[in-house]
Motif scaffolding. Structure first.
Motif, PDB file in Angstrom:
ATOM      1  N   LYS A   1      21.520  99.860 -38.544  1.00 47.28           N
ATOM      2  CA  LYS A   1      20.103 100.005 -38.179  1.00 47.28           C
ATOM      3  C   LYS A   1      19.199  99.458 -39.280  1.00 47.28           C
ATOM      4  O   LYS A   1      18.212  98.790 -39.005  1.00 47.28           O
ATOM      5  CB  LYS A   1      19.764 101.468 -37.901  1.00 47.28           C
ATOM      6  N   VAL A   2      19.560  99.733 -40.514  1.00 49.46           N
ATOM      7  CA  VAL A   2      18.784  99.239 -41.647  1.00 49.46           C
ATOM      8  C   VAL A   2      18.877  97.716 -41.719  1.00 49.46           C
ATOM      9  O   VAL A   2      17.867  97.022 -41.894  1.00 49.46           O
ATOM     10  CB  VAL A   2      19.294  99.868 -42.972  1.00 49.46           C
ATOM     11  N   ILE A   3      20.075  97.194 -41.575  1.00 46.00           N
ATOM     12  CA  ILE A   3      20.279  95.747 -41.640  1.00 46.00           C
ATOM     13  C   ILE A   3      19.552  95.047 -40.496  1.00 46.00           C
ATOM     14  O   ILE A   3      18.920  94.008 -40.700  1.00 46.00           O
ATOM     15  CB  ILE A   3      21.785  95.415 -41.655  1.00 46.00           C
ATOM     16  N   ASP A   4      19.612  95.612 -39.300  1.00 46.90           N
ATOM     17  CA  ASP A   4      18.880  95.032 -38.168  1.00 46.90           C
ATOM     18  C   ASP A   4      17.381  95.003 -38.436  1.00 46.90           C
ATOM     19  O   ASP A   4      16.696  94.031 -38.113  1.00 46.90           O
ATOM     20  CB  ASP A   4      19.170  95.807 -36.882  1.00 46.90           C
ATOM     21  N   SER A   5      16.866  96.055 -39.037  1.00 48.72           N
ATOM     22  CA  SER A   5      15.444  96.116 -39.367  1.00 48.72           C
ATOM     23  C   SER A   5      15.075  95.052 -40.405  1.00 48.72           C
ATOM     24  O   SER A   5      14.054  94.370 -40.277  1.00 48.72           O
ATOM     25  CB  SER A   5      15.097  97.517 -39.890  1.00 48.72           C
ATOM     26  N   LEU A   6      15.913  94.891 -41.424  1.00 53.30           N
ATOM     27  CA  LEU A   6      15.679  93.843 -42.419  1.00 53.30           C
ATOM     28  C   LEU A   6      15.737  92.457 -41.787  1.00 53.30           C
ATOM     29  O   LEU A   6      14.956  91.569 -42.135  1.00 53.30           O
ATOM     30  CB  LEU A   6      16.707  93.949 -43.548  1.00 53.30           C
ATOM     31  N   HIS A   7      16.654  92.278 -40.838  1.00 53.65           N
ATOM     32  CA  HIS A   7      16.776  91.003 -40.127  1.00 53.65           C
ATOM     33  C   HIS A   7      15.490  90.681 -39.362  1.00 53.65           C
ATOM     34  O   HIS A   7      14.968  89.559 -39.440  1.00 53.65           O
ATOM     35  CB  HIS A   7      17.973  91.054 -39.180  1.00 53.65           C
ATOM     36  N   ARG A   8      14.978  91.676 -38.641  1.00 51.32           N
ATOM     37  CA  ARG A   8      13.728  91.464 -37.888  1.00 51.32           C
ATOM     38  C   ARG A   8      12.567  91.136 -38.823  1.00 51.32           C
ATOM     39  O   ARG A   8      11.767  90.247 -38.545  1.00 51.32           O
ATOM     40  CB  ARG A   8      13.399  92.703 -37.044  1.00 51.32           C
ATOM     41  N   PHE A   9      12.487  91.834 -39.947  1.00 52.83           N
ATOM     42  CA  PHE A   9      11.415  91.573 -40.892  1.00 52.83           C
ATOM     43  C   PHE A   9      11.544  90.167 -41.485  1.00 52.83           C
ATOM     44  O   PHE A   9      10.557  89.459 -41.645  1.00 52.83           O
ATOM     45  CB  PHE A   9      11.398  92.628 -42.006  1.00 52.83           C
ATOM     46  N   GLY A  10      12.770  89.762 -41.782  1.00 54.20           N
ATOM     47  CA  GLY A  10      12.990  88.405 -42.293  1.00 54.20           C
ATOM     48  C   GLY A  10      12.562  87.344 -41.294  1.00 54.20           C
ATOM     49  O   GLY A  10      11.945  86.339 -41.665  1.00 54.20           O
ATOM     50  N   LYS A  11      12.876  87.559 -40.009  1.00 55.19           N
ATOM     51  CA  LYS A  11      12.438  86.607 -38.970  1.00 55.19           C
ATOM     52  C   LYS A  11      10.918  86.562 -38.889  1.00 55.19           C
ATOM     53  O   LYS A  11      10.323  85.498 -38.722  1.00 55.19           O
ATOM     54  CB  LYS A  11      13.047  86.994 -37.621  1.00 55.19           C
ATOM     55  N   HIS A  12      10.280  87.720 -39.040  1.00 57.82           N
ATOM     56  CA  HIS A  12       8.824  87.784 -39.047  1.00 57.82           C
ATOM     57  C   HIS A  12       8.262  86.967 -40.219  1.00 57.82           C
ATOM     58  O   HIS A  12       7.313  86.206 -40.055  1.00 57.82           O
ATOM     59  CB  HIS A  12       8.360  89.247 -39.130  1.00 57.82           C
ATOM     60  N   LEU A  13       8.857  87.125 -41.398  1.00 60.86           N
ATOM     61  CA  LEU A  13       8.400  86.374 -42.564  1.00 60.86           C
ATOM     62  C   LEU A  13       8.551  84.870 -42.356  1.00 60.86           C
ATOM     63  O   LEU A  13       7.676  84.095 -42.742  1.00 60.86           O
ATOM     64  CB  LEU A  13       9.175  86.809 -43.811  1.00 60.86           C
ATOM     65  N   ILE A  14       9.661  84.470 -41.756  1.00 57.37           N
ATOM     66  CA  ILE A  14       9.881  83.047 -41.494  1.00 57.37           C
ATOM     67  C   ILE A  14       8.768  82.502 -40.609  1.00 57.37           C
ATOM     68  O   ILE A  14       8.209  81.434 -40.876  1.00 57.37           O
ATOM     69  CB  ILE A  14      11.269  82.825 -40.854  1.00 57.37           C
TER      70      ILE A  14
END
Length: 116
Positions: A94-107
């Motif tokens: 869940k934490v990793i998925d959240s970090l993934h979504r945030f990274g996509k947002h930053l991109i």
């Protein structure tokens, strides 16, 4: 929050401790590769592009030491070794998925070019 110790090291925030368990370039891709079930070493190597054997081996050991993954050795010839997530490792998804979504947002926000 008060400082705390884990394995002889002082941590200042729970986030810092979390990154000890899942941080770095390769731990999260290994955990994500094990999301759907147990894999052998060779299957993990194929699932994670660009990782060297030395790095995969060392990161698997680190994840095993922190209780994120289990390693099971089958006494066959040749021996078969299988890696799988522990309940703690599954909880990190869940934490990793959240970090993934945030990274996509930053991109998207920063117009960062992602190589194919």
């Amino acid at each position: 929050m008060a400082d705390f110790k884990y394995q002889g090291r002082i941590y200042y925030t729970p986030i810092e401790l979390t990154m000890t368990f899942i941080g770095g370039t390769w731990k999260m891709p290994i955990i994500l590769s094990l999301r759907k079930g147990a894999l052998r070493y060779g299957e993990l190597k194929k699932a994670i592009p660009h990782i060297t054997d030395k790095m995969l081996f060392s990161q698997l050991r680190a994840l095993e030491e922190t209780g994120m993954i289990d390693r099971k050795i089958y006494k066959e010839k040749p021996p078969r070794v299988v890696y799988k997530l522990t309940p703690l490792g599954k909880r990190s998804l869940k934490v990793i998925d959240s970090l993934h979504r945030f990274g996509k947002h930053l991109i998207k926000q920063k117009s960062i070019t992602v190589p194919k």
